[in-house]
Design an enzyme around this catalytic site. Sequence first.
Site, PDB file in Angstrom:
ATOM      1  N   HIS A 141      25.993  -8.752  19.480  1.00 47.50           N
ATOM      2  CA  HIS A 141      27.173  -9.825  19.305  1.00 47.50           C
ATOM      3  C   HIS A 141      28.527  -9.541  19.902  1.00 47.50           C
ATOM      4  O   HIS A 141      29.184  -8.668  19.333  1.00 47.50           O
ATOM      5  CB  HIS A 141      27.160 -10.325  17.764  1.00 47.50           C
ATOM      6  CG  HIS A 141      28.075 -11.542  17.864  1.00 47.50           C
ATOM      7  ND1 HIS A 141      27.771 -12.741  16.816  1.00 47.50           N
ATOM      8  CD2 HIS A 141      29.082 -11.941  18.237  1.00 47.50           C
ATOM      9  CE1 HIS A 141      28.619 -13.645  16.843  1.00 47.50           C
ATOM     10  NE2 HIS A 141      29.485 -13.247  17.792  1.00 47.50           N
ATOM     11  N   HIS A 177      31.883 -10.726  22.352  1.00 54.80           N
ATOM     12  CA  HIS A 177      32.544 -11.611  23.398  1.00 54.80           C
ATOM     13  C   HIS A 177      33.475 -10.863  24.371  1.00 54.80           C
ATOM     14  O   HIS A 177      34.280  -9.805  23.922  1.00 54.80           O
ATOM     15  CB  HIS A 177      33.740 -12.261  22.606  1.00 54.80           C
ATOM     16  CG  HIS A 177      33.131 -12.882  21.486  1.00 54.80           C
ATOM     17  ND1 HIS A 177      32.694 -14.309  21.535  1.00 54.80           N
ATOM     18  CD2 HIS A 177      32.878 -12.831  20.190  1.00 54.80           C
ATOM     19  CE1 HIS A 177      32.331 -14.826  20.371  1.00 54.80           C
ATOM     20  NE2 HIS A 177      32.409 -13.883  19.563  1.00 54.80           N
ATOM     21  N   LYS A 220      23.004 -20.025  21.521  1.00 55.01           N
ATOM     22  CA  LYS A 220      23.717 -19.854  20.657  1.00 55.01           C
ATOM     23  C   LYS A 220      24.168 -21.175  19.970  1.00 55.01           C
ATOM     24  O   LYS A 220      24.376 -22.125  20.744  1.00 55.01           O
ATOM     25  CB  LYS A 220      25.165 -19.065  21.206  1.00 55.01           C
ATOM     26  CG  LYS A 220      26.171 -18.925  20.053  1.00 55.01           C
ATOM     27  CD  LYS A 220      25.875 -17.814  19.154  1.00 55.01           C
ATOM     28  CE  LYS A 220      26.689 -17.649  17.665  1.00 55.01           C
ATOM     29  NZ  LYS A 220      27.655 -16.704  18.173  1.00 55.01           N
ATOM     30  N   HIS A 271      25.869 -19.176  14.428  1.00 53.22           N
ATOM     31  CA  HIS A 271      27.253 -19.305  13.721  1.00 53.22           C
ATOM     32  C   HIS A 271      27.045 -19.777  12.433  1.00 53.22           C
ATOM     33  O   HIS A 271      27.197 -21.066  12.473  1.00 53.22           O
ATOM     34  CB  HIS A 271      28.266 -19.693  14.416  1.00 53.22           C
ATOM     35  CG  HIS A 271      29.616 -19.386  13.854  1.00 53.22           C
ATOM     36  ND1 HIS A 271      30.818 -18.551  14.007  1.00 53.22           N
ATOM     37  CD2 HIS A 271      30.142 -20.148  12.533  1.00 53.22           C
ATOM     38  CE1 HIS A 271      31.682 -18.617  12.991  1.00 53.22           C
ATOM     39  NE2 HIS A 271      31.264 -19.693  12.120  1.00 53.22           N
ATOM     40  N   HIS A 330      26.990 -12.214  12.361  1.00 55.11           N
ATOM     41  CA  HIS A 330      28.088 -12.085  11.604  1.00 55.11           C
ATOM     42  C   HIS A 330      28.145 -12.414  10.479  1.00 55.11           C
ATOM     43  O   HIS A 330      28.722 -13.149   9.691  1.00 55.11           O
ATOM     44  CB  HIS A 330      29.251 -12.297  12.118  1.00 55.11           C
ATOM     45  CG  HIS A 330      29.431 -13.870  12.777  1.00 55.11           C
ATOM     46  ND1 HIS A 330      28.919 -14.938  11.949  1.00 55.11           N
ATOM     47  CD2 HIS A 330      30.092 -14.364  13.837  1.00 55.11           C
ATOM     48  CE1 HIS A 330      29.525 -15.938  12.778  1.00 55.11           C
ATOM     49  NE2 HIS A 330      29.984 -15.560  13.757  1.00 55.11           N
ATOM     50  N   ASP A 382      30.842  -8.336  17.083  1.00 52.20           N
ATOM     51  CA  ASP A 382      31.524  -9.513  16.994  1.00 52.20           C
ATOM     52  C   ASP A 382      32.999  -9.157  17.577  1.00 52.20           C
ATOM     53  O   ASP A 382      33.993 -10.086  17.302  1.00 52.20           O
ATOM     54  CB  ASP A 382      31.901 -10.325  15.948  1.00 52.20           C
ATOM     55  CG  ASP A 382      32.281 -12.055  16.006  1.00 52.20           C
ATOM     56  OD1 ASP A 382      32.186 -12.319  17.003  1.00 52.20           O
ATOM     57  OD2 ASP A 382      32.569 -12.212  15.037  1.00 52.20           O
TER      58      ASP A 382
HETATM   59  N1  LIG Z   1      34.641 -14.353  15.200  1.00 45.96           N
HETATM   60  C1  LIG Z   1      35.576 -14.771  15.330  1.00 45.96           C
HETATM   61  O1  LIG Z   1      36.546 -14.956  14.534  1.00 45.96           O
HETATM   62  N2  LIG Z   1      35.909 -15.265  16.923  1.00 45.96           N
HETATM   63  C2  LIG Z   1      35.127 -15.452  17.824  1.00 45.96           C
HETATM   64  C3  LIG Z   1      34.132 -16.492  17.827  1.00 45.96           C
HETATM   65  C4  LIG Z   1      32.784 -16.465  16.743  1.00 45.96           C
HETATM   66  O2  LIG Z   1      32.130 -15.451  16.738  1.00 45.96           O
HETATM   67  O3  LIG Z   1      32.798 -17.151  15.679  1.00 45.96           O
HETATM   68  C5  LIG Z   1      35.744 -15.527  19.070  1.00 45.96           C
HETATM   69  O4  LIG Z   1      35.313 -15.996  20.190  1.00 45.96           O
HETATM   70  O5  LIG Z   1      37.109 -15.394  18.964  1.00 45.96           O
HETATM   71 ZN   LIG Z   2      31.364 -13.994  17.866  1.00 47.41          ZN
HETATM   72 ZN   LIG Z   3      30.836 -17.017  15.275  1.00 41.08          ZN
END
Ligand SMILES: NC(=O)N[C@@H](CC(=O)O)C(=O)O
Ligand SMILES: [Zn+2]
Ligand SMILES: [Zn+2]
Length: 359
Positions: free
Chosen positions: A18, A20, A108, A146, A184, A257
Site C-alpha cells: 500500500h 502513494h 481500490k 479504504h 491500513h 501507506d
Molecule cells: N492515509 C492517508 O492519510 N492519506 C492517503 C489516502 C489514504 O490512504 O486514505 C493519501 O493519499 O494521502
Molecule cells: Zn493510502
Molecule cells: Zn486509505
Amino acid sequence: MSDSVPQTLTLIRPDDWHLHLRDGDTLGAVVADTARQFQRAIVMPNLRPPVTTTEQALEYRERILDAVAQAGLPDTSFTPLMTLYLTDNTSPDELRMAHGTGVVHAVKLYPAGATTNSDAGVTDLLGRCRPALEALQELGMPLLVHGEVTDPQVDIFDREAVFIDRVMIPLRKDFPELKVVFEHLTTRDGVQYVRDAEGPIAATITAHHLLYNRNAIFQGGLRPHWYCLPVLKREIHRQALIEAATSDSPRFFLGTDSAPHARDLKEHACGCAGCYTALHAMELYATAFERAGRLDRLEAFASLNGPAFYGLPTNTGTLTLERQPLTIPESLPMGGDATLVPLAAGETLQWRVAAPSNV
Ligand SMILES: NC(=O)N[C@@H](CC(=O)O)C(=O)O
Ligand SMILES: [Zn+2]
Ligand SMILES: [Zn+2]
C-alpha cells in the site's frame, strides 16, 4: 547475561502492499525511497484526476519506471504493481482489460469523501458497483478497501468498526469469493474481523499504526505529521495490531501507506492526512517488531504473506538491516520549492537498512 541481541537482520526482499507515489515532481522526489527498500509496491490510484482506466494505469506505470530510471539507483529492478480507482461507473470490460495487461493487480475502493482525493469514489457500493464486483470476483482480482464510513453522524474513531457492519459484512456475504484487502487496518474490531472471517480476506498494517496510538497526535501540542486516515486509535487497538502483525496468521502483511504531502499543506489550518514513511519504512517496522520481541515474525509479514495472498512469487533477493543508529532527517526535498517532513523527523531509530541484494 541475557541472550545477545541480533546485530543484523537479513530478510527476503520485502514488498510494500500500500503506497502513494503521486506524480510529476513529487513522484521523482519520492520513488527512490521505496525502490531502495522494496522490490515491488502496490501503487495507489488516488491521483488528480484518479487512475480509473487501464490506459491511465499503463501511462502512470511508465512515468514511475522513468522516475526510477532517473533516480540513479544501483538497482533499478523495482516493480510497480498498478491499481485502478473504482467509481460508480467502472465497467466490467474495463476491469477485464486491466486484468489482461498483467500489470494492473487490484482495484481500490474509496468511499466518496473518506480520504485524500476520494471525491470521485464510490457513493453506494452494493447499489452501484455490482457488475464491477462480479467481474472482480470472477477474475480473482483483489478489491482493496479504504474501510471507513463517511456518515458524519459516526465518530471519526468509530468509522472503521462501523464500516465492517455496514459495508464489509454485506459485501462479503454477496460476493463470498471476492478477494478483499482491508487496507491500513487500525482497530481491534478490524483485526478480529479479518482474523476470523471466512473466505479470501487479508489486511495491510502501517508502521505508524504499529508504533503509535492517538496520544502521538497531541503530545506536547498538535502534531500534524502524526495525522493520517484512518486516524491513530487508542492503545488497545495498537496492541491488537501488534498481535496480528506478529502472529502466525498469513492474513496480515506490510503496507506502509506512505503518503507524501508538502510540509505547508500538513502544517496548515486544515492539514492534509498522511504520514511519509517510505524513507525509513523497514527501520520503523523493525523497531515495532523488536519492541514486541518478535523480530522473528518480520519476514513473514514483510516478505511472504503479501505475495501469497496476491498469488505472486516471493522475491528472490534479500534486504539486510543493521543495528546502527538512524537519525531521521527533519525535512526532505519534494520537487520544486516543496519540502516533505518524514514521520518522526529528528528522532533516532536503532535499525538501519544496509543494502539490498538481488543475488
Ligand atoms: N492515509 C492517508 O492519510 N492519506 C492517503 C489516502 C489514504 O490512504 O486514505 C493519501 O493519499 O494521502
Ligand atoms: Zn493510502
Ligand atoms: Zn486509505
